[in-house]
Scaffold this motif. Structure first.
Motif, mmCIF file in Angstrom:
data_model
loop_
_atom_site.group_PDB
_atom_site.id
_atom_site.type_symbol
_atom_site.label_atom_id
_atom_site.label_comp_id
_atom_site.label_asym_id
_atom_site.label_seq_id
_atom_site.Cartn_x
_atom_site.Cartn_y
_atom_site.Cartn_z
ATOM 1 N N ASP A 5 0.829 -1.206 0.000
ATOM 2 C CA ASP A 5 0.000 0.000 0.000
ATOM 3 C C ASP A 5 0.867 1.261 0.000
ATOM 4 O O ASP A 5 0.552 2.238 -0.688
ATOM 5 C CB ASP A 5 -0.922 0.017 1.221
ATOM 6 C CG ASP A 5 -2.072 -0.970 1.102
ATOM 7 O OD1 ASP A 5 -2.388 -1.374 -0.033
ATOM 8 O OD2 ASP A 5 -2.645 -1.336 2.145
ATOM 9 N N LEU A 6 1.952 1.255 0.765
ATOM 10 C CA LEU A 6 2.832 2.422 0.791
ATOM 11 C C LEU A 6 3.513 2.613 -0.560
ATOM 12 O O LEU A 6 3.614 3.748 -1.048
ATOM 13 C CB LEU A 6 3.879 2.281 1.895
ATOM 14 C CG LEU A 6 4.854 3.455 2.043
ATOM 15 C CD1 LEU A 6 4.103 4.761 2.281
ATOM 16 C CD2 LEU A 6 5.850 3.195 3.159
ATOM 17 N N ASP A 7 3.980 1.525 -1.166
ATOM 18 C CA ASP A 7 4.560 1.624 -2.506
ATOM 19 C C ASP A 7 3.557 2.228 -3.488
ATOM 20 O O ASP A 7 3.895 3.078 -4.307
ATOM 21 C CB ASP A 7 4.983 0.238 -3.013
ATOM 22 C CG ASP A 7 6.328 -0.195 -2.449
ATOM 23 O OD1 ASP A 7 7.045 0.663 -1.896
ATOM 24 O OD2 ASP A 7 6.655 -1.383 -2.568
ATOM 25 N N VAL A 59 13.033 6.493 -9.701
ATOM 26 C CA VAL A 59 14.067 6.998 -8.791
ATOM 27 C C VAL A 59 13.441 7.908 -7.741
ATOM 28 O O VAL A 59 13.714 7.789 -6.533
ATOM 29 C CB VAL A 59 15.176 7.741 -9.560
ATOM 30 C CG1 VAL A 59 16.124 8.436 -8.578
ATOM 31 C CG2 VAL A 59 15.967 6.786 -10.436
ATOM 32 N N MET A 60 12.566 8.822 -8.170
ATOM 33 C CA MET A 60 11.938 9.745 -7.215
ATOM 34 C C MET A 60 11.103 8.998 -6.186
ATOM 35 O O MET A 60 11.167 9.276 -4.980
ATOM 36 C CB MET A 60 11.074 10.758 -7.962
ATOM 37 C CG MET A 60 11.861 11.791 -8.736
ATOM 38 S SD MET A 60 10.808 13.115 -9.359
ATOM 39 C CE MET A 60 10.235 13.851 -7.841
ATOM 40 N N VAL A 61 10.298 8.030 -6.653
ATOM 41 C CA VAL A 61 9.476 7.248 -5.730
ATOM 42 C C VAL A 61 10.355 6.521 -4.717
ATOM 43 O O VAL A 61 10.081 6.497 -3.517
ATOM 44 C CB VAL A 61 8.605 6.245 -6.506
ATOM 45 C CG1 VAL A 61 7.893 5.286 -5.546
ATOM 46 C CG2 VAL A 61 7.579 6.980 -7.365
ATOM 47 N N SER A 62 11.449 5.937 -5.201
ATOM 48 C CA SER A 62 12.332 5.156 -4.333
ATOM 49 C C SER A 62 13.035 6.031 -3.306
ATOM 50 O O SER A 62 13.177 5.643 -2.133
ATOM 51 C CB SER A 62 13.370 4.402 -5.177
ATOM 52 O OG SER A 62 12.733 3.540 -6.100
ATOM 53 N N VAL A 63 13.478 7.221 -3.718
ATOM 54 C CA VAL A 63 14.169 8.110 -2.776
ATOM 55 C C VAL A 63 13.214 8.589 -1.686
ATOM 56 O O VAL A 63 13.572 8.640 -0.497
ATOM 57 C CB VAL A 63 14.813 9.295 -3.520
ATOM 58 C CG1 VAL A 63 15.400 10.292 -2.525
ATOM 59 C CG2 VAL A 63 15.900 8.807 -4.467
ATOM 60 N N PHE A 64 11.980 8.940 -2.056
ATOM 61 C CA PHE A 64 11.007 9.332 -1.038
ATOM 62 C C PHE A 64 10.708 8.168 -0.092
ATOM 63 O O PHE A 64 10.518 8.369 1.115
ATOM 64 C CB PHE A 64 9.713 9.823 -1.693
ATOM 65 C CG PHE A 64 9.705 11.295 -1.992
ATOM 66 C CD1 PHE A 64 9.694 12.227 -0.974
ATOM 67 C CD2 PHE A 64 9.711 11.756 -3.300
ATOM 68 C CE1 PHE A 64 9.690 13.591 -1.241
ATOM 69 C CE2 PHE A 64 9.711 13.114 -3.581
ATOM 70 C CZ PHE A 64 9.694 14.032 -2.546
#
Length: 411
Positions: free
Chosen positions: A150-152, A328-333
């Motif tokens: 859900d968070l992903d 990349v943006m999703v992963s860094v957040f």
């Protein structure tokens, strides 16, 4: 109580309520309109591109400094009062900017534009970062196996929402300014800030965010590991700002520099679609691994920016280049949410957003200098280097998490 929907994105309204997603999307639109709207207004009022660029830069500096301050206040006092105050202060600052531009057109107080622009940036309500804080809180309330998924999904959506608004915002400014008047986009932004931001502030999801006023020095400390995601967002912003500036020089050599916005939108749309796809990636593909792999792909594809000698070729490159950017943006957040303490996530998320703003200004400056002295090909070296820095920072973060494994429960 009804069972949650099976679809991944269908679960988000079940968690946050049906009104939260559209509200969070459109409440961040004024921020996406502010920089370009300021550039357009001040340039039109003063007749000077230099004055417009200075005022737009002041917006960026103000936002980079103000966002973490508002994030820290939200952690201490709650999101609702901080967002309500920010909405009023920002509306007043933007109205001051409109007044300063009018006075400048009359030949008075040119410096007032820069001051008003700085205050407008510094008081921007941080809807996007604080929405991410709410999603982290909402998805961590239950201990079910779907929490991580859900968070992903939520952060994938948030990445897409950011990309869409930062494509839609400048486009809306251009349409309104050209068809009606240069002041209209910022006037509309004031109206949206005074209506949508308060609605977001009082939405029931704000109650899910933990509020700890007296946790002591240990609880208040932000781990040093947060610096790596923040630096990564500075590199990401540098990539954005330098790409946009280099595209202005590139498109001017073929037609007109105004085409740069359309070219940049191509990358934004493919990035938004790729960010949305992260929700469907295997859970075994951990956030830090996604960061490293996507950044490596991004660094390799960025080299293609040096190749095109036509507008069609550049469109094809940008369409492909956008694919690793969103992940990349999703992963860094996501990593920022992992390493930041729950009671300081407002500070962490706004610091990440500030990194993008500061990096965008840095990238625009560096690429602008190279484009002016050596041409657009040299300017495209800046996004290549920025993407390589993202890869290095991802590898460093992977090593750090492997040795310390902070807050595994949120992974």
């Amino acid at each position: 109580m009804a069972a949650p929907p099976a679809g991944r994105f269908a679960r988000l309204p079940h968690l946050a309520g049906r009104s939260f997603i559209p509200l969070g999307l459109f409440a961040r639109l004024p921020l996406a309109m502010l920089t370009v709207g300021t550039l357009t207004l001040v340039t039109s009022a003063s007749g000077s591109y230099a004055a417009g660029g200075l005022a737009a830069g002041a917006v960026g500096i103000g936002a980079a400094l103000g966002a973490p301050a508002f994030g820290a206040l939200a952690d201490r006092h709650g999101q609702r009062p901080v967002l309500l105050v920010a909405a009023v202060l920002n509306a007043l600052a933007v109205l001051g900017l409109l007044g300063a531009a009018w006075l400048a057109a009359e030949g008075a107080l040119p410096a007032a534009q820069v001051v008003a622009a700085f205050l407008a940036g510094a008081t921007c309500p941080q809807v996007g970062p604080l929405a991410r804080v709410r999603w982290i809180a909402l998805t961590s309330r239950n201990n079910g196996k779907d929490n991580g998924r859900d968070l992903d999904t939520a952060l994938s959506y948030e990445g897409t929402a950011d990309e869409l608004t930062f494509v839609l915002g400048p486009a809306l400014v251009g349409i309104l300014a050209s068809l009606v008047a240069p002041w209209l986009p910022l006037a509309l932004a004031v109206v949206m800030t005074l209506t949508l931001v308060p609605a977001f502030a009082v939405h029931p999801t704000q109650k899910a965010v933990p509020l700890k006023r007296g946790g002591g020095a240990r609880a208040a400390r932000i781990p040093a590991a947060v610096a790596l995601p923040v630096l990564a967002m500075v590199a990401m912003g540098t990539f954005f700002g330098s790409t946009q500036t280099a595209l202005s020089s590139f498109s001017a050599s073929f037609a007109t520099s105004e085409l740069a916005g359309l070219l940049y939108a191509v990358m934004g749309l493919s990035s938004a679609a790729a960010a949305l796809s992260v929700a469907y990636w295997p859970r075994s593909f951990k956030p830090v691994a996604r960061w490293v792999v996507s950044a490596a792909l991004m660094a390799g594809l960025a080299l293609l920016l040096l190749v095109p000698d036509s507008l069609g070729g550049m469109v094809a490159v940008l369409l492909v280049l956008g694919l690793p950017v969103g992940p990349v943006m999703v992963s860094v957040f996501t990593i920022g949410g992992m390493v930041g303490p729950a009671e300081r996530l407002g500070t962490v998320m706004t610091a990440l957003a500030s990194g993008i703003v500061a990096g965008t200004a840095l990238g625009a400056f560096l690429a602008g200098q190279l484009a002016q002295t050596q041409g657009y090909t040299a300017a495209f070296v800046v996004p290549v280097v920025a993407a390589a820095c993202l890869l290095v920072l991802g590898v460093a973060t992977a090593a750090l998490l492997r040795s310390h494994r902070p807050q595994e429960a949120r992974d």
